[in-house]
Design a protein around this motif. Sequence first.
Motif, PDB file in Angstrom:
ATOM      1  N   ALA A  37     133.706  14.548  24.843  1.00  0.00           N
ATOM      2  CA  ALA A  37     132.292  14.893  25.012  1.00  0.00           C
ATOM      3  C   ALA A  37     132.076  16.355  25.392  1.00  0.00           C
ATOM      4  O   ALA A  37     131.075  16.963  25.004  1.00  0.00           O
ATOM      5  N   PHE A  38     133.015  16.937  26.167  1.00  0.00           N
ATOM      6  CA  PHE A  38     132.854  18.328  26.594  1.00  0.00           C
ATOM      7  C   PHE A  38     133.935  19.223  25.988  1.00  0.00           C
ATOM      8  O   PHE A  38     134.146  20.349  26.453  1.00  0.00           O
ATOM      9  N   ALA A  39     134.609  18.767  24.978  1.00  0.00           N
ATOM     10  CA  ALA A  39     135.775  19.474  24.446  1.00  0.00           C
ATOM     11  C   ALA A  39     135.440  20.892  23.985  1.00  0.00           C
ATOM     12  O   ALA A  39     134.392  21.145  23.394  1.00  0.00           O
ATOM     13  N   ASN A  40     136.356  21.805  24.311  1.00  0.00           N
ATOM     14  CA  ASN A  40     136.308  23.189  23.831  1.00  0.00           C
ATOM     15  C   ASN A  40     135.083  23.965  24.298  1.00  0.00           C
ATOM     16  O   ASN A  40     134.628  24.881  23.602  1.00  0.00           O
ATOM     17  N   LYS A  41     134.570  23.616  25.468  1.00  0.00           N
ATOM     18  CA  LYS A  41     133.472  24.385  26.058  1.00  0.00           C
ATOM     19  C   LYS A  41     134.077  25.477  26.946  1.00  0.00           C
ATOM     20  O   LYS A  41     134.372  25.262  28.123  1.00  0.00           O
ATOM     21  N   GLY A  42     134.262  26.653  26.357  1.00  0.00           N
ATOM     22  CA  GLY A  42     134.985  27.728  27.026  1.00  0.00           C
ATOM     23  C   GLY A  42     134.304  28.309  28.236  1.00  0.00           C
ATOM     24  O   GLY A  42     134.956  28.939  29.077  1.00  0.00           O
ATOM     25  N   ASN A  43     132.969  28.138  28.364  1.00  0.00           N
ATOM     26  CA  ASN A  43     132.254  28.685  29.520  1.00  0.00           C
ATOM     27  C   ASN A  43     132.267  27.756  30.726  1.00  0.00           C
ATOM     28  O   ASN A  43     131.926  28.169  31.831  1.00  0.00           O
ATOM     29  N   LEU A  44     132.649  26.526  30.517  1.00  0.00           N
ATOM     30  CA  LEU A  44     132.478  25.493  31.540  1.00  0.00           C
ATOM     31  C   LEU A  44     133.377  25.744  32.750  1.00  0.00           C
ATOM     32  O   LEU A  44     134.597  25.893  32.613  1.00  0.00           O
ATOM     33  N   ARG A  45     132.750  25.761  33.940  1.00  0.00           N
ATOM     34  CA  ARG A  45     133.480  25.978  35.192  1.00  0.00           C
ATOM     35  C   ARG A  45     133.513  24.730  36.072  1.00  0.00           C
ATOM     36  O   ARG A  45     134.503  24.463  36.733  1.00  0.00           O
ATOM     37  N   SER A  46     132.411  23.986  36.128  1.00  0.00           N
ATOM     38  CA  SER A  46     132.392  22.792  36.972  1.00  0.00           C
ATOM     39  C   SER A  46     131.512  21.713  36.357  1.00  0.00           C
ATOM     40  O   SER A  46     130.508  22.020  35.714  1.00  0.00           O
ATOM     41  N   THR A  65     139.144  25.730  28.907  1.00  0.00           N
ATOM     42  CA  THR A  65     140.141  26.625  29.486  1.00  0.00           C
ATOM     43  C   THR A  65     139.835  27.050  30.917  1.00  0.00           C
ATOM     44  O   THR A  65     140.729  27.154  31.753  1.00  0.00           O
ATOM     45  N   TYR A  66     138.547  27.302  31.207  1.00  0.00           N
ATOM     46  CA  TYR A  66     138.195  27.866  32.510  1.00  0.00           C
ATOM     47  C   TYR A  66     137.640  26.831  33.489  1.00  0.00           C
ATOM     48  O   TYR A  66     137.160  27.196  34.560  1.00  0.00           O
ATOM     49  N   LEU A  67     137.734  25.570  33.155  1.00  0.00           N
ATOM     50  CA  LEU A  67     137.214  24.527  34.035  1.00  0.00           C
ATOM     51  C   LEU A  67     137.967  24.514  35.363  1.00  0.00           C
ATOM     52  O   LEU A  67     139.195  24.487  35.397  1.00  0.00           O
TER      53      LEU A  67
END
Length: 292
Positions: A37-46, A65-67
Amino acid sequence: MSNSKDFIIEDGVLIRYEGNDEHIITPEGIISIDSYAFANKGNLRSVVIREGVISIGECVFEGCTYLEKIVIPKSVVSIGAYLHGHYICSCENVVIYCEAPKRPIDWDEEWNYPYRPVVWDCQNNNKANDGCIHIILEDIHYKLKKEVAIVGRHISTRETLIIKPTIVYEGKTYRVESIDNYAFLDCQNIKKVFFPYSIISIGKDAFSFCQNLLYVLIPDNNRLLGIGEGAFSRCGKLQYFRISKETLLIGREAFAGCSNLRVYCEEDTQPITWSDDWNPDNCPVIWGYKGE
């Protein structure tokens, strides 16, 4: 915070998140989160998952990557395999906060593979299952235990890293003593690193493949005792590194592939406790360096 229109929802199932926010709270009324559902969301932190979600699919955060943080409520009774992806490099920064006191029986045994720190009973506890409190300050990940802080794995976006000798968390002071294995492996943004005098050790491959790293500055009164295997390997732009008499151990290939590097050593000759292959490419070494 994310817009509700960014969530694709069908019959209470969150199918896909299509926004680009760094911090997300899932919408109310969700009972299930679909795989990827949230795959490859590079901006996602939390991501905070609201109470009421019962099931979470597999590989939900693949390639984020940045989660840094996932919060999972007590209502979740099942989670599929590989919550943060199949690949070892997926979600390397993440710490998972679970309201449940331990893994519910219907969570897949591989739900957290490859294994990341988990804080169980997170409403009453802040210590992960590795015995450390994990925090991120100024884009640096610290692992706190007793009165010591270790700089942990983090894909930093900064060009300049300033690591302080002490940090304060919840009124308690922690001394920053070491850089963990792989801490900044392959961080392409980093150009300069400033170490405090308090650092005792730099771990294996800690800055390996930081291909834009130019300078590593260590204060004169440093206590650096050891540099791990491959610690600065493949840092092709690194130009200067000073090694004091305090440094007793250097691992093999610590400076392999550093084609522009010049090393300044306070020792007159190589200590026998250093690996014979610490400088396999024969970067220029100035022995007996007394400072400028």
